[in-house]
Design a protein around this motif. Sequence first.
Motif, mmCIF file in Angstrom:
data_model
loop_
_atom_site.group_PDB
_atom_site.id
_atom_site.type_symbol
_atom_site.label_atom_id
_atom_site.label_comp_id
_atom_site.label_asym_id
_atom_site.label_seq_id
_atom_site.Cartn_x
_atom_site.Cartn_y
_atom_site.Cartn_z
ATOM 1 N N VAL A 109 11.508 -1.935 -6.440
ATOM 2 C CA VAL A 109 10.305 -1.833 -7.021
ATOM 3 C C VAL A 109 10.087 -1.025 -8.286
ATOM 4 O O VAL A 109 9.757 -1.277 -9.275
ATOM 5 C CB VAL A 109 9.103 -2.002 -6.245
ATOM 6 N N ARG A 110 10.599 0.114 -7.975
ATOM 7 C CA ARG A 110 10.464 0.992 -9.025
ATOM 8 C C ARG A 110 11.326 0.877 -10.209
ATOM 9 O O ARG A 110 10.941 0.895 -11.263
ATOM 10 C CB ARG A 110 11.429 2.324 -8.503
ATOM 11 N N GLU A 139 0.659 -1.207 -0.054
ATOM 12 C CA GLU A 139 -0.010 -0.054 -0.221
ATOM 13 C C GLU A 139 0.908 1.204 0.194
ATOM 14 O O GLU A 139 0.582 2.167 -0.841
ATOM 15 C CB GLU A 139 -0.872 0.075 1.178
ATOM 16 N N GLN A 140 1.970 1.265 0.768
ATOM 17 C CA GLN A 140 2.867 2.406 0.692
ATOM 18 C C GLN A 140 3.500 2.750 -0.375
ATOM 19 O O GLN A 140 3.589 3.771 -0.812
ATOM 20 C CB GLN A 140 3.794 2.313 2.068
ATOM 21 N N LEU A 141 3.910 1.560 -1.122
ATOM 22 C CA LEU A 141 4.679 1.845 -2.280
ATOM 23 C C LEU A 141 3.838 2.276 -3.524
ATOM 24 O O LEU A 141 4.030 3.103 -4.426
ATOM 25 C CB LEU A 141 5.380 0.515 -2.669
ATOM 26 N N THR A 142 2.558 1.774 -3.287
ATOM 27 C CA THR A 142 1.490 2.082 -4.327
ATOM 28 C C THR A 142 1.090 3.648 -4.303
ATOM 29 O O THR A 142 0.973 4.102 -5.406
ATOM 30 C CB THR A 142 0.181 1.420 -4.229
ATOM 31 N N ARG A 143 1.065 4.069 -2.916
ATOM 32 C CA ARG A 143 0.777 5.480 -2.895
ATOM 33 C C ARG A 143 2.033 6.360 -3.259
ATOM 34 O O ARG A 143 1.497 7.430 -3.665
ATOM 35 C CB ARG A 143 0.364 5.551 -1.303
ATOM 36 N N LEU A 180 4.803 1.334 -6.910
ATOM 37 C CA LEU A 180 4.177 0.303 -7.298
ATOM 38 C C LEU A 180 2.971 0.409 -8.155
ATOM 39 O O LEU A 180 2.088 0.684 -7.704
ATOM 40 C CB LEU A 180 3.817 -0.636 -6.196
ATOM 41 N N ARG A 181 3.275 -0.005 -9.537
ATOM 42 C CA ARG A 181 2.216 0.545 -10.243
ATOM 43 C C ARG A 181 1.422 -0.528 -10.942
ATOM 44 O O ARG A 181 0.387 -0.264 -11.855
ATOM 45 C CB ARG A 181 2.859 1.382 -11.549
ATOM 46 N N THR A 182 1.775 -2.136 -11.311
ATOM 47 C CA THR A 182 1.093 -2.789 -11.774
ATOM 48 C C THR A 182 0.847 -4.229 -10.977
ATOM 49 O O THR A 182 1.438 -4.174 -10.055
ATOM 50 C CB THR A 182 1.813 -3.316 -13.160
ATOM 51 N N ALA A 183 -0.321 -4.679 -11.452
ATOM 52 C CA ALA A 183 -0.999 -5.722 -10.589
ATOM 53 C C ALA A 183 0.314 -7.006 -10.390
ATOM 54 O O ALA A 183 0.274 -7.610 -9.168
ATOM 55 C CB ALA A 183 -2.226 -6.306 -11.111
ATOM 56 N N PRO A 184 0.890 -7.382 -11.451
ATOM 57 C CA PRO A 184 1.932 -8.491 -11.220
ATOM 58 C C PRO A 184 3.037 -8.348 -10.231
ATOM 59 O O PRO A 184 3.187 -9.133 -9.371
ATOM 60 C CB PRO A 184 2.487 -8.639 -12.850
ATOM 61 N N TRP A 185 3.490 -6.993 -10.240
ATOM 62 C CA TRP A 185 4.468 -6.519 -9.300
ATOM 63 C C TRP A 185 3.803 -6.421 -7.909
ATOM 64 O O TRP A 185 4.610 -6.793 -6.731
ATOM 65 C CB TRP A 185 5.229 -5.166 -9.836
ATOM 66 N N ARG A 186 2.758 -5.987 -7.764
ATOM 67 C CA ARG A 186 1.814 -5.870 -6.443
ATOM 68 C C ARG A 186 1.823 -7.408 -6.058
ATOM 69 O O ARG A 186 2.110 -7.521 -4.558
ATOM 70 C CB ARG A 186 0.778 -5.139 -6.529
#
Length: 376
Positions: A109-110, A14-18, A22-28
């Motif tokens: 992740v980036r 959640e932190q990385l998405t905000r 973290l931008r795509t479902a496979p990496w999430r």
Amino acid sequence: MNEDAAELRLQLAEQLTRAGRLRTAPWRRAVTTVPRHEFLSGGYFERIDLPGRPTAWAPVMPEAPSWMTSCYADTSLVTQIAGTIVPGDLRGEITRLPTSSSTLPSLVVRMLEDLQVEDGHRLLLVGVGTGYSSGLACHRLGADNVTAVEIDPDVAARARSALGRCGYAPTVVVGDGLAGWKDGGPYDRIVAYCGTVALPYEWVQQTTPGGIILTTVGGWMYSSELARLTVAEDGTATGRFLDGRNSFMIARPQTPPPLGVLPDLDQADEQPAELGAHVLDDWDTRFVAQLAAPRAQRMTLDRDGRTEHVLLDVEAGAWAVLGQDGSRWLVRQGGPDNLWDRITDHVARWHRDGSPGLDRFDITVTPEGQTITWRP
């Protein structure tokens, strides 16, 4: 503990998405599945900064109350000191330099997101570290498509073991990552979790046309930027620098040489300096200066009640010393050429072009070497 770790992974995702990392479902799915704490089971070093003493490092082991939470914090965690020392080797503190770490998850992740991987892509990771980034890659692409090369055999062995505990068996080889790993190629993507002064042409040779290379590029004044290059049919690679200031430990074969005995810094006369050493405190300016002198090291000396700023290219034997006389900057230079004049000319040209940001810099790698330019 496993339930706690799963919740911490969700919180990290959640932190990385905000943060937009973290931008795509496979990496999430990879972030919420791969247990980072397994790659830190040998502990990590906590940084200790106290006034009047060098930076020290103290071990934090899994039995410490803060260990699990720290494993899922968005921070880099040092895992090796001085090339051989790991947390389990110490009971006190050490003041030597870090040599391996688990990179902060947002940057890991980036970079994986910026690789723009697709199903079936073959990936080479340079610098395995703890193995966490390789674990994420295995979850996304399958272990058969992942190769990691690491120069330190002990680091590689610990990473291989951690990956195995998580159920992943990528190819982890010991070798000079700057040479890539030809036997596993060609690769669709190469990502380096170590810094480079010059991107090695071997990476270009081992990447399929249309493939992407992602690495940080900088110099020995430690201003570096993340570069993404695309390999062309003609065997060259071109790209640009992405936004954001990123730094890694420089790949060991490209680390600066020991300073050794300093040259006689008083053998040249002082001259007025067009630029003062303070300009190097700015990240972008320092990056531009490195383009003129990528192998110059920077330090300060206190002599006779005066602070002097020293630049030294050990291999070339060129040096410059800058100091202030009131509001004026003065420079002494020695060696085969005038090091500070070379830097000044390059920075002045950048200023004349409007001081473009580093996201307007282009990088090209050919068999002849690496070239970095900017667009006004």
